[in-house]
Design an enzyme around this catalytic site. Structure first.
Site, PDB file in Angstrom:
ATOM      1  N   ASN A 138       0.809  -0.897  -0.021  1.00 22.61           N
ATOM      2  CA  ASN A 138      -0.235  -0.185  -0.098  1.00 22.61           C
ATOM      3  C   ASN A 138       0.598   1.561  -0.240  1.00 22.61           C
ATOM      4  OD1 ASN A 138      -1.798   1.797   0.730  1.00 22.61           O
ATOM      5  ND2 ASN A 138      -2.475   1.171   2.637  1.00 22.61           N
TER       6      ASN A 138
ATOM      7  N   HIS B 147      -8.989   0.765   4.473  1.00 27.85           N
ATOM      8  CA  HIS B 147      -8.555   1.061   5.735  1.00 27.85           C
ATOM      9  C   HIS B 147      -8.450   2.265   6.413  1.00 27.85           C
ATOM     10  CE1 HIS B 147      -4.112   2.226   6.338  1.00 27.85           C
ATOM     11  NE2 HIS B 147      -3.788   1.329   5.878  1.00 27.85           N
TER      12      HIS B 147
ATOM     13  N   GLU C  78      -5.470  -5.893  10.760  1.00 30.48           N
ATOM     14  CA  GLU C  78      -4.270  -3.595  11.057  1.00 30.48           C
ATOM     15  C   GLU C  78      -4.286  -3.861  12.078  1.00 30.48           C
ATOM     16  OE1 GLU C  78      -2.322  -3.222   6.578  1.00 30.48           O
ATOM     17  OE2 GLU C  78      -4.045  -1.252   6.875  1.00 30.48           O
TER      18      GLU C  78
ATOM     19  N   GLY D  60       2.623   1.863  10.830  1.00 28.33           N
ATOM     20  CA  GLY D  60       3.637   3.810  10.510  1.00 28.33           C
ATOM     21  C   GLY D  60       3.898   4.149  11.563  1.00 28.33           C
TER      22      GLY D  60
ATOM     23  N   SER E 232       3.066  -2.351  10.682  1.00 32.46           N
ATOM     24  CA  SER E 232       4.887  -2.619  10.684  1.00 32.46           C
ATOM     25  C   SER E 232       5.908  -3.738  10.138  1.00 32.46           C
ATOM     26  CB  SER E 232       5.543  -1.443  11.719  1.00 32.46           C
ATOM     27  OG  SER E 232       4.837  -0.884  11.993  1.00 32.46           O
TER      28      SER E 232
ATOM     29  N   GLY F 183       2.455  -1.616   4.642  1.00 35.80           N
ATOM     30  CA  GLY F 183       2.965   0.426   3.829  1.00 35.80           C
ATOM     31  C   GLY F 183       4.277   0.697   3.648  1.00 35.80           C
TER      32      GLY F 183
HETATM   33  P1  PGA Z   1       2.988   0.047   7.629  1.00 33.09           P
HETATM   34  O1  PGA Z   1       1.732  -0.180   6.739  1.00 33.09           O
HETATM   35  O2  PGA Z   1       3.371  -1.014   7.152  1.00 33.09           O
HETATM   36  O3  PGA Z   1       3.467   1.763   7.363  1.00 33.09           O
HETATM   37  O4  PGA Z   1       2.250   0.248   9.043  1.00 33.09           O
HETATM   38  C1  PGA Z   1       0.345  -0.668   6.920  1.00 33.09           C
HETATM   39  C2  PGA Z   1      -0.511  -0.619   6.180  1.00 33.09           C
HETATM   40  O5  PGA Z   1      -1.135   0.725   6.840  1.00 33.09           O
HETATM   41  O6  PGA Z   1      -1.491  -0.922   5.601  1.00 33.09           O
END
Ligand code: PGA
Length: 250
Positions: free
Chosen positions: A9, A95, A167, A173, A212, A233
């Site tokens: 994503n 999301h 998630e 993030g 993450s 992400g």
């Molecule tokens: P991240 O995001 O891997 O940066 O934590 C995952 C997502 O929002 O799908």
């Protein structure tokens, strides 16, 4: 054996130049990925470019969202038919950034899910709890509510060949990953809940983990019995890192 899927994503990142380089970089390493499916979800404006570069390859493309309506006065939205016309196979819906930053409700997410299906796209339905919800012991309640909103409009059939991404919002993030055990617990909860309605559909459902995920923790997460790949992400913005995650699922 269930289908595994790793989807990048890209959120609102990149330029035409960087998107081309990233797409080419992923394509170069794709033959070293095993059986797992691989997809990328670029910002909508780059979808035609990415679709052209990936055409004829095993790298699938998805939208980051899809409108619940098929056409008309819905400024800023993108219809499922448009995503489809430009080669998308998937559409992310629900999301947590859409839910929490842009106020998308469970009902709207459910309608977007239906619109994805109606237009021949595979929805990737994101579910997950906020930190305060986890701390209050409400994780399962929240995830159940998010699933029930979709079940209420599609019935269990809506989940046939769909993808769910668990998630936890506190892990997105933030660099804080759910432990494999924490993730597995919720993945099993999702599968069991759907299994109560139809065990064949639930057993075949691809349930991704997101939050993450990095090359360094992917293998451990993907080794859990109910984790069937990931929605990635930040780490999907570097071809080598993303490919290493894909290999961990393959
Ligand atoms: P991240 O995001 O891997 O940066 O934590 C995952 C997502 O929002 O799908």
């Amino acid at each position: 054996m269930r289908n595994r899927l790793v989807a990048g994503n890209w959120k609102m990142n990149g330029s035409l130049e960087s998107v081309r380089a990233l797409t080419r970089g992923i394509l170069e390493g794709l033959d070293q990925v095993g059986d797992a499916g691989v997809a990328v979800c670029p910002p909508a404006i780059f979808i035609p470019e990415v679709a052209a570069l990936t055409s004829g390859s095993a790298l699938a493309v998805g939208g980051q969202n899809v409108c619940d309506q098929d056409s008309g006065a819905f400024t800023g939205e993108i219809a499922g038919s448009m995503l489809k016309e430009f080669g998308c196979r998937y559409a992310i819906v629900g999301h947590s950034e859409r839910r929490n930053l842009y106020g998308e409700t469970d009902d709207l997410v459910a309608r977007r899910f239906v619109a994805a299906r109606r237009n021949g796209l595979t929805p990737i339905l994101c579910v997950g709890e906020l930190l305060e919800e986890r701390e209050a012991g409400d994780t399962e309640k929240v995830v159940a509510r998010q699933l029930d909103a979709v079940l209420a409009v599609t019935g269990i059939e809506g989940f046939r060949d769909a993808v769910v991404a668990y998630e936890p919002v506190w892990a997105i993030g933030t660099g804080k990953t759910a432990t494999p055990e924490q993730a597995q617990e919720v993945h099993a909860f999702i599968r069991n809940k759907l299994s109560e309605v139809d065990s064949t559909i639930a057993d075949a459902l691809t349930i991704q983990y997101g939050g993450s995920v990095k090359a360094s923790n992917a293998e451990e997460l993907f080794s859990m019995p109910d984790i069937d790949g990931g929605l990635i992400g930040g780490a999907s913005l570097q071809a080598d890192e993303f490919l290493a995650i894909c290999r961990a699922a393959g």
